[in-house]
Design a protein around this motif. Structure first.
Motif, PDB file in Angstrom:
ATOM      1  N   GLY A 140       0.809  -1.213   0.000  1.00 15.44           N
ATOM      2  CA  GLY A 140       0.000   0.000   0.000  1.00 15.44           C
ATOM      3  C   GLY A 140       0.842   1.262   0.000  1.00 15.44           C
ATOM      4  O   GLY A 140       0.706   2.117  -0.866  1.00 15.44           O
ATOM      5  N   HIS A 141       1.733   1.385   0.985  1.00 15.06           N
ATOM      6  CA  HIS A 141       2.554   2.590   1.060  1.00 15.06           C
ATOM      7  C   HIS A 141       3.848   2.364   1.834  1.00 15.06           C
ATOM      8  O   HIS A 141       4.010   1.353   2.522  1.00 15.06           O
ATOM      9  CB  HIS A 141       1.774   3.754   1.683  1.00 15.06           C
ATOM     10  CG  HIS A 141       1.206   3.477   3.040  1.00 15.06           C
ATOM     11  ND1 HIS A 141      -0.049   2.959   3.245  1.00 15.06           N
ATOM     12  CD2 HIS A 141       1.713   3.671   4.281  1.00 15.06           C
ATOM     13  CE1 HIS A 141      -0.296   2.852   4.538  1.00 15.06           C
ATOM     14  NE2 HIS A 141       0.755   3.270   5.190  1.00 15.06           N
ATOM     15  N   ALA A 142       4.748   3.347   1.659  1.00 11.84           N
ATOM     16  CA  ALA A 142       6.001   3.371   2.407  1.00 11.84           C
ATOM     17  C   ALA A 142       6.108   4.746   3.056  1.00 11.84           C
ATOM     18  O   ALA A 142       5.684   5.746   2.460  1.00 11.84           O
ATOM     19  CB  ALA A 142       7.186   3.129   1.485  1.00 11.84           C
ATOM     20  N   THR A 172       6.450   0.114   6.086  1.00  7.08           N
ATOM     21  CA  THR A 172       5.753  -0.237   4.847  1.00  7.08           C
ATOM     22  C   THR A 172       4.392  -0.787   5.260  1.00  7.08           C
ATOM     23  O   THR A 172       4.221  -1.257   6.391  1.00  7.08           O
ATOM     24  CB  THR A 172       6.510  -1.305   4.034  1.00  7.08           C
ATOM     25  OG1 THR A 172       6.682  -2.473   4.843  1.00  7.08           O
ATOM     26  CG2 THR A 172       7.848  -0.781   3.561  1.00  7.08           C
ATOM     27  N   SER A 173       3.416  -0.699   4.359  1.00  2.43           N
ATOM     28  CA  SER A 173       2.057  -1.085   4.713  1.00  2.43           C
ATOM     29  C   SER A 173       1.463  -1.982   3.643  1.00  2.43           C
ATOM     30  O   SER A 173       1.659  -1.751   2.448  1.00  2.43           O
ATOM     31  CB  SER A 173       1.212   0.173   4.882  1.00  2.43           C
ATOM     32  OG  SER A 173      -0.057  -0.185   5.387  1.00  2.43           O
ATOM     33  N   TRP A 174       0.724  -2.980   4.087  1.00  2.00           N
ATOM     34  CA  TRP A 174       0.310  -4.074   3.208  1.00  2.00           C
ATOM     35  C   TRP A 174      -1.177  -4.332   3.360  1.00  2.00           C
ATOM     36  O   TRP A 174      -1.686  -4.493   4.474  1.00  2.00           O
ATOM     37  CB  TRP A 174       1.150  -5.309   3.555  1.00  2.00           C
ATOM     38  CG  TRP A 174       2.617  -5.012   3.439  1.00  2.00           C
ATOM     39  CD1 TRP A 174       3.422  -4.440   4.399  1.00  2.00           C
ATOM     40  CD2 TRP A 174       3.449  -5.197   2.294  1.00  2.00           C
ATOM     41  NE1 TRP A 174       4.707  -4.275   3.917  1.00  2.00           N
ATOM     42  CE2 TRP A 174       4.745  -4.738   2.624  1.00  2.00           C
ATOM     43  CE3 TRP A 174       3.226  -5.714   1.018  1.00  2.00           C
ATOM     44  CZ2 TRP A 174       5.814  -4.769   1.719  1.00  2.00           C
ATOM     45  CZ3 TRP A 174       4.289  -5.760   0.121  1.00  2.00           C
ATOM     46  CH2 TRP A 174       5.566  -5.301   0.478  1.00  2.00           C
ATOM     47  N   ARG A 225      -7.642   2.845  13.986  1.00  2.00           N
ATOM     48  CA  ARG A 225      -8.071   3.347  12.676  1.00  2.00           C
ATOM     49  C   ARG A 225      -7.494   4.736  12.475  1.00  2.00           C
ATOM     50  O   ARG A 225      -7.627   5.609  13.346  1.00  2.00           O
ATOM     51  CB  ARG A 225      -9.602   3.393  12.616  1.00  2.00           C
ATOM     52  CG  ARG A 225     -10.107   3.713  11.230  1.00  2.00           C
ATOM     53  CD  ARG A 225     -11.546   3.307  11.007  1.00  2.00           C
ATOM     54  NE  ARG A 225     -11.769   3.210   9.569  1.00  2.00           N
ATOM     55  CZ  ARG A 225     -12.862   2.758   8.994  1.00  2.00           C
ATOM     56  NH1 ARG A 225     -13.859   2.331   9.727  1.00  2.00           N
ATOM     57  NH2 ARG A 225     -12.969   2.708   7.688  1.00  2.00           N
ATOM     58  N   HIS A 226      -6.831   4.933  11.354  1.00  3.28           N
ATOM     59  CA  HIS A 226      -6.270   6.249  11.040  1.00  3.28           C
ATOM     60  C   HIS A 226      -7.369   7.193  10.569  1.00  3.28           C
ATOM     61  O   HIS A 226      -8.355   6.762   9.975  1.00  3.28           O
ATOM     62  CB  HIS A 226      -5.223   6.147   9.935  1.00  3.28           C
ATOM     63  CG  HIS A 226      -3.922   5.550  10.388  1.00  3.28           C
ATOM     64  ND1 HIS A 226      -3.163   6.089  11.411  1.00  3.28           N
ATOM     65  CD2 HIS A 226      -3.234   4.462   9.958  1.00  3.28           C
ATOM     66  CE1 HIS A 226      -2.074   5.360  11.574  1.00  3.28           C
ATOM     67  NE2 HIS A 226      -2.096   4.368  10.723  1.00  3.28           N
ATOM     68  N   TYR A 227      -7.183   8.481  10.828  1.00  2.00           N
ATOM     69  CA  TYR A 227      -8.060   9.487  10.216  1.00  2.00           C
ATOM     70  C   TYR A 227      -7.622   9.713   8.769  1.00  2.00           C
ATOM     71  O   TYR A 227      -8.429   9.678   7.846  1.00  2.00           O
ATOM     72  CB  TYR A 227      -8.009  10.792  11.027  1.00  2.00           C
ATOM     73  CG  TYR A 227      -8.900  11.857  10.431  1.00  2.00           C
ATOM     74  CD1 TYR A 227     -10.269  11.879  10.705  1.00  2.00           C
ATOM     75  CD2 TYR A 227      -8.380  12.822   9.566  1.00  2.00           C
ATOM     76  CE1 TYR A 227     -11.089  12.831  10.125  1.00  2.00           C
ATOM     77  CE2 TYR A 227      -9.204  13.778   8.990  1.00  2.00           C
ATOM     78  CZ  TYR A 227     -10.553  13.781   9.275  1.00  2.00           C
ATOM     79  OH  TYR A 227     -11.366  14.723   8.695  1.00  2.00           O
TER      80      TYR A 227
HETATM   81 FE   LIG Z   1       0.731   3.436   7.397  1.00  2.00          FE
END
Ligand SMILES: [Fe+2]
Length: 307
Positions: free
Chosen positions: A146-148, A203-205, A234-236
């Motif tokens: 998803g992201h780094a 990193t996000s998966w 949970r992130h905003y």
């Molecule tokens: Fe994240």
């Protein structure tokens, strides 16, 4: 948008074998040459040897070769060079030294996974059965990268590199501290974070749903409670459910589900997030080690040591 997704990350670690075992436990499929695959997007993580942990390379997918020419011109306006080789344009983020390769590649199309039935008031999607998350026997295997999140000692310059140089869009910001940037329809694919030293934060998966965020973390923590960093929450920014774990080199890895999607730039109004909102919407209080990983001081000492 000519950029269409984050293809892969390469992480340098001093302990490749141990870290490789961790990412296999995390649900990424190891291959013989140091690469790991996700379920939907193929080879997305590579581990290489490095004296200290760091983000070595990001690969980003673009639609066609014209996009590479446009990016090379944008980078030149920032005084940065880029090397073109066939359908790849290679450059380096000027503060952290992370190699960035833009590659002409097909867009990722994920098969539809049926919505998990959840009951609510007046809405009985599931009757006569326990929650389907409990029936799943298979280990959690992330669908895609998803992201780094890249810590940088020059937040403005690194943000400018991704936004003005490469063409990432800004989804949200924490003024002067963090920029949530996207190169796809996901809310963020790169997060630039102001830091006292250049480092890879996490990193996000992507996994299927909140049950798989929980199932994945539970399985990682069984017998290895020291891997826990922060979750469930949970992130905003991005709205995603999260659970953060730590690999043996000190990098965090996140299971996430239900990320905000921005198919049209006009549909989204970036916010300057203040206070706790920058970090999360709900969850346990973030531990100090999430914001300031324990090895940062040692990494700073290393960074300042005479060469
Ligand atoms: Fe994240």
């Amino acid at each position: 948008m000519s950029l269409h997704g984050l293809l892969s990350v390469t992480i340098g670690v001093p302990n490749v074998e141990e870290t490789a075992a961790y990412y296999a436990d995390f649900g990424l499929a190891p291959e013989a040459d140091g690469w790991f695959s996700t379920r939907d997007a193929g080879r997305q993580l590579r581990l290489v040897a490095a004296p200290t942990r760091r983000l070595v390379e990001l690969r980003i997918g673009v639609d066609d070769p014209d996009d590479l020419d446009r990016t090379a011109a944008s980078l030149a306006r920032l005084g940065l060079t880029a090397a073109r080789q066939g359908t790849t344009l290679e450059t380096a983020e000027p503060v952290t030294g992370t190699r960035v390769a833009l590659e002409v590649a097909p867009r990722l199309r994920q098969d539809l996974v049926a919505a998990t039935p959840y009951n609510g008031p007046g809405r009985l999607e599931r009757q006569g059965n326990r929650a389907p998350g409990f029936m799943r026997q298979d280990p959690v295997r992330p669908r895609k990268l998803g992201h780094a999140v890249l810590g940088t000692t020059d937040y403005a310059r690194t943000t400018q590199f991704f936004a003005d140089g490469l063409g990432f869009k800004v989804s949200d910001r924490i003024a002067g501290i963090a920029a949530f940037l996207r190169c796809s329809t996901d809310h963020h694919n790169v997060l630039v974070l102001a830091a006292p030293v250049n480092f890879l934060h996490h990193t996000s998966w992507q996994v299927d749903d909140i049950d798989d965020v929980g199932r994945g973390a539970q399985s990682m923590l069984e017998g290895n409670p020291e891997r826990h960093i922060w979750g469930l929450g949970r992130h905003y920014a991005g709205s995603n459910f999260f659970w953060y774990l730590k690999d043996p080199a000190g990098n965090f890895s996140e299971y996430y589900s239900d990320m905000d999607c921005i198919p049209e730039d006009q549909l989204w109004t970036p916010e300057d997030l203040e206070g706790a909102r920058g970090l999360f919407a709900w969850g346990p209080p973030p531990p100090a080690s999430f914001l300031h990983p324990e090895d940062l001081a040692a990494m700073m000492t290393g960074a300042h040591a005479p060469r």
